[in-house]
Design an enzyme around this catalytic site. Structure first.
Site, mmCIF file in Angstrom:
data_model
loop_
_atom_site.group_PDB
_atom_site.id
_atom_site.type_symbol
_atom_site.label_atom_id
_atom_site.label_comp_id
_atom_site.label_asym_id
_atom_site.label_seq_id
_atom_site.Cartn_x
_atom_site.Cartn_y
_atom_site.Cartn_z
ATOM 1 N N ASP A 188 0.867 -1.187 0.000
ATOM 2 C CA ASP A 188 0.000 0.000 0.000
ATOM 3 C C ASP A 188 0.896 1.226 0.000
ATOM 4 O O ASP A 188 2.007 1.184 0.560
ATOM 5 C CB ASP A 188 -0.901 0.000 1.251
ATOM 6 C CG ASP A 188 -2.101 0.929 1.099
ATOM 7 O OD1 ASP A 188 -3.228 0.428 0.992
ATOM 8 O OD2 ASP A 188 -1.899 2.170 1.098
ATOM 9 N N ARG A 232 -20.674 4.768 -8.204
ATOM 10 C CA ARG A 232 -19.419 4.080 -8.517
ATOM 11 C C ARG A 232 -18.684 4.815 -9.623
ATOM 12 O O ARG A 232 -17.454 4.841 -9.669
ATOM 13 C CB ARG A 232 -19.716 2.646 -8.957
ATOM 14 C CG ARG A 232 -20.166 1.745 -7.839
ATOM 15 C CD ARG A 232 -20.138 0.289 -8.253
ATOM 16 N NE ARG A 232 -20.547 -0.567 -7.155
ATOM 17 C CZ ARG A 232 -21.787 -1.008 -6.989
ATOM 18 N NH1 ARG A 232 -22.732 -0.689 -7.827
ATOM 19 N NH2 ARG A 232 -22.089 -1.781 -5.964
ATOM 20 N N ASN A 245 -13.517 -0.342 -7.592
ATOM 21 C CA ASN A 245 -14.728 0.093 -8.294
ATOM 22 C C ASN A 245 -14.523 1.414 -9.035
ATOM 23 O O ASN A 245 -13.698 2.218 -8.616
ATOM 24 C CB ASN A 245 -15.869 0.266 -7.285
ATOM 25 C CG ASN A 245 -16.576 -1.049 -7.039
ATOM 26 O OD1 ASN A 245 -16.824 -1.807 -7.970
ATOM 27 N ND2 ASN A 245 -16.897 -1.317 -5.785
ATOM 28 N N HIS A 280 -21.460 -4.650 -12.646
ATOM 29 C CA HIS A 280 -21.586 -4.674 -11.187
ATOM 30 C C HIS A 280 -22.036 -3.261 -10.811
ATOM 31 O O HIS A 280 -21.228 -2.362 -10.626
ATOM 32 C CB HIS A 280 -20.244 -5.015 -10.538
ATOM 33 C CG HIS A 280 -20.242 -4.814 -9.044
ATOM 34 N ND1 HIS A 280 -21.111 -5.444 -8.210
ATOM 35 C CD2 HIS A 280 -19.466 -4.030 -8.254
ATOM 36 C CE1 HIS A 280 -20.874 -5.056 -6.961
ATOM 37 N NE2 HIS A 280 -19.886 -4.199 -6.973
HETATM 38 P P1 ADP Z 1 -11.723 0.058 0.027
HETATM 39 O O1 ADP Z 1 -12.882 0.151 0.976
HETATM 40 O O2 ADP Z 1 -12.130 0.054 -1.425
HETATM 41 O O3 ADP Z 1 -10.768 -1.021 0.363
HETATM 42 P P2 ADP Z 1 -9.840 1.881 1.206
HETATM 43 O O4 ADP Z 1 -9.751 3.362 1.097
HETATM 44 O O5 ADP Z 1 -10.077 1.257 2.535
HETATM 45 O O6 ADP Z 1 -10.960 1.457 0.164
HETATM 46 O O7 ADP Z 1 -8.518 1.215 0.606
HETATM 47 C C1 ADP Z 1 -7.897 1.632 -0.551
HETATM 48 C C2 ADP Z 1 -6.404 1.573 -0.304
HETATM 49 O O8 ADP Z 1 -5.722 1.852 -1.531
HETATM 50 C C3 ADP Z 1 -5.915 2.573 0.724
HETATM 51 O O9 ADP Z 1 -5.267 1.890 1.786
HETATM 52 C C4 ADP Z 1 -4.932 3.452 -0.056
HETATM 53 O O10 ADP Z 1 -3.800 3.847 0.709
HETATM 54 C C5 ADP Z 1 -4.531 2.523 -1.182
HETATM 55 N N1 ADP Z 1 -4.018 3.248 -2.335
HETATM 56 C C6 ADP Z 1 -4.564 4.332 -2.945
HETATM 57 N N2 ADP Z 1 -3.775 4.727 -3.963
HETATM 58 C C7 ADP Z 1 -2.720 3.882 -4.019
HETATM 59 C C8 ADP Z 1 -1.580 3.759 -4.844
HETATM 60 N N3 ADP Z 1 -1.362 4.615 -5.848
HETATM 61 N N4 ADP Z 1 -0.714 2.761 -4.586
HETATM 62 C C9 ADP Z 1 -0.916 1.894 -3.579
HETATM 63 N N5 ADP Z 1 -1.972 1.952 -2.761
HETATM 64 C C10 ADP Z 1 -2.872 2.923 -2.965
#
Ligand code: ADP
Length: 310
Positions: A32, A85, A117, A172
């Site tokens: 992440d 979405r 999504n 979806h």
């Molecule tokens: P969901 O409920 O869809 O899982 P979240 O916001 O909880 O949504 O999780 C999405 C994750 O994606 C977050 O932890 C965010 O830090 C991560 N994220 C967003 N952009 C990037 C990126 N460019 N590279 C890696 N991780 C990312």
């Protein structure tokens, strides 16, 4: 098999948790851009492992995805109450532009499993970005909608969801199509089984099941802000079909060369999923209304995907 998960938020971590409990893969690596979150999620999930399996669960960076058989893309921005979405689309397409290249550089042989999504559009975006055959870029699509459909039908008929054969097709999202006409309880048509047991599928029953499937995500988001356990288990189910070459029939989204009158659009129909990804499609026989609705869903998705510049 090693499974990478990019995006260790609610959906990615729920998929990791489900996979770790199922014990069907050897390694899970969470990546992440918020490294502290990935580390915390991996540690928390790994503490559940001793109760259920022996899966290694670690946080890492892209280099740690080398050798992964499947990489789940769950990175992006979560849906807010009242947000469609499609409003997420532009922001999430930008995330994928960054993430897909990083993943392919270290794990060129991985099957990509898309969860972000709007999933059909993101699957088509990922397919365009990576250049892999569409069979290896699989969106979770309507796997969860089909599970909700089966569960509600099963409740009405008093049988387990696993014994209900029914699929949600198309997007979806709001234009999805519930395949009532070909749904079965065991090997018996739904309508005749419902009549046999004295619980007919009246318009009222069908309407309330339709509402339960179509609006489930909105209701959950209103109550708790996001949905993740259901889709986490659905993603783990797709990984299982790939990791164990199960050749299960699952409703998942890939770029489909031709559906109704629309070409090259990602949407869900039942498909056979195994070690090589999607092996074949099983497009069910639909009644006239369902067929037309599937065409409308495909056309809508095609129009939206064409509006994104990559
Ligand atoms: P969901 O409920 O869809 O899982 P979240 O916001 O909880 O949504 O999780 C999405 C994750 O994606 C977050 O932890 C965010 O830090 C991560 N994220 C967003 N952009 C990037 C990126 N460019 N590279 C890696 N991780 C990312």
């Amino acid at each position: 098999m090693k499974v990478g998960i990019v995006g260790a938020g609610m959906v990615g971590s729920s998929a990791g948790y489900a996979l770790a409990l199922m014990g069907i893969v050897s390694d899970i690596v969470l990546v992440d851009r918020n490294a502290a979150l990935a580390i915390a999620q991996a540690e928390d999930i790994s503490h559940a492992v001793p109760f259920m399996s022996a899966t290694s669960v670690l946080a890492g960076d892209y280099a740690d995805l080398a050798g992964a058989g499947v990489v789940i893309l769950a990175a992006g921005v979560s849906q807010k109450p009242g947000e469609s979405r499609l409003e997420l689309l532009e922001r999430n397409a930008a995330v994928f532009r960054e993430v897909v290249g990083e993943v392919l550089r270290v794990a060129p042989d991985a099957i990509l499993l898309i969860a972000t999504n709007p999933v059909d559009i993101m699957t088509q975006v990922a397919t365009r970005l990576c250049g892999l055959p569409p069979q290896r870029v699989i969106g979770s699509g309507t796997i969860l909608d089909s599970a909700r459909f089966r569960s509600l039908i099963g409740c009405h008929l008093g049988i387990s969801p696993q014994s209900v054969h029914a699929y949600v097709l198309g997007e979806h999202g709001d234009s999805e199509v519930l395949g009532w006409s070909n749904a079965r309880a065991g090997s018996v048509s739904l309508r005749s089984f419902a009549e046999q047991i004295g619980s007919p599928l009246t318009d009222h029953v069908r309407q309330s099941i339709d509402d339960g499937v179509r609006n489930a995500a909105y209701k959950i988001i209103n109550g708790k802000g996001a949905t993740y356990y259901g889709i986490g288990a659905g993603l783990a189910r797709i990984v299982k079909a790939i990791a164990q070459d199960q050749r299960d029939v699952l409703s998942v989204s890939i770029v489909t060369p031709h559906i109704v009158d629309v070409t090259d659009v990602a949407l869900s129909v039942p498909r056979i999923v195994g070690a090589e990804g999607v092996i074949a499609d099983l497009i069910p026989e639909l009644d006239v209304g369902e067929y037309a609705a599937l065409g409308r869903s495909a056309a809508l998705l095609k129009e939206r995907v064409e509006s994104i510049a990559l």
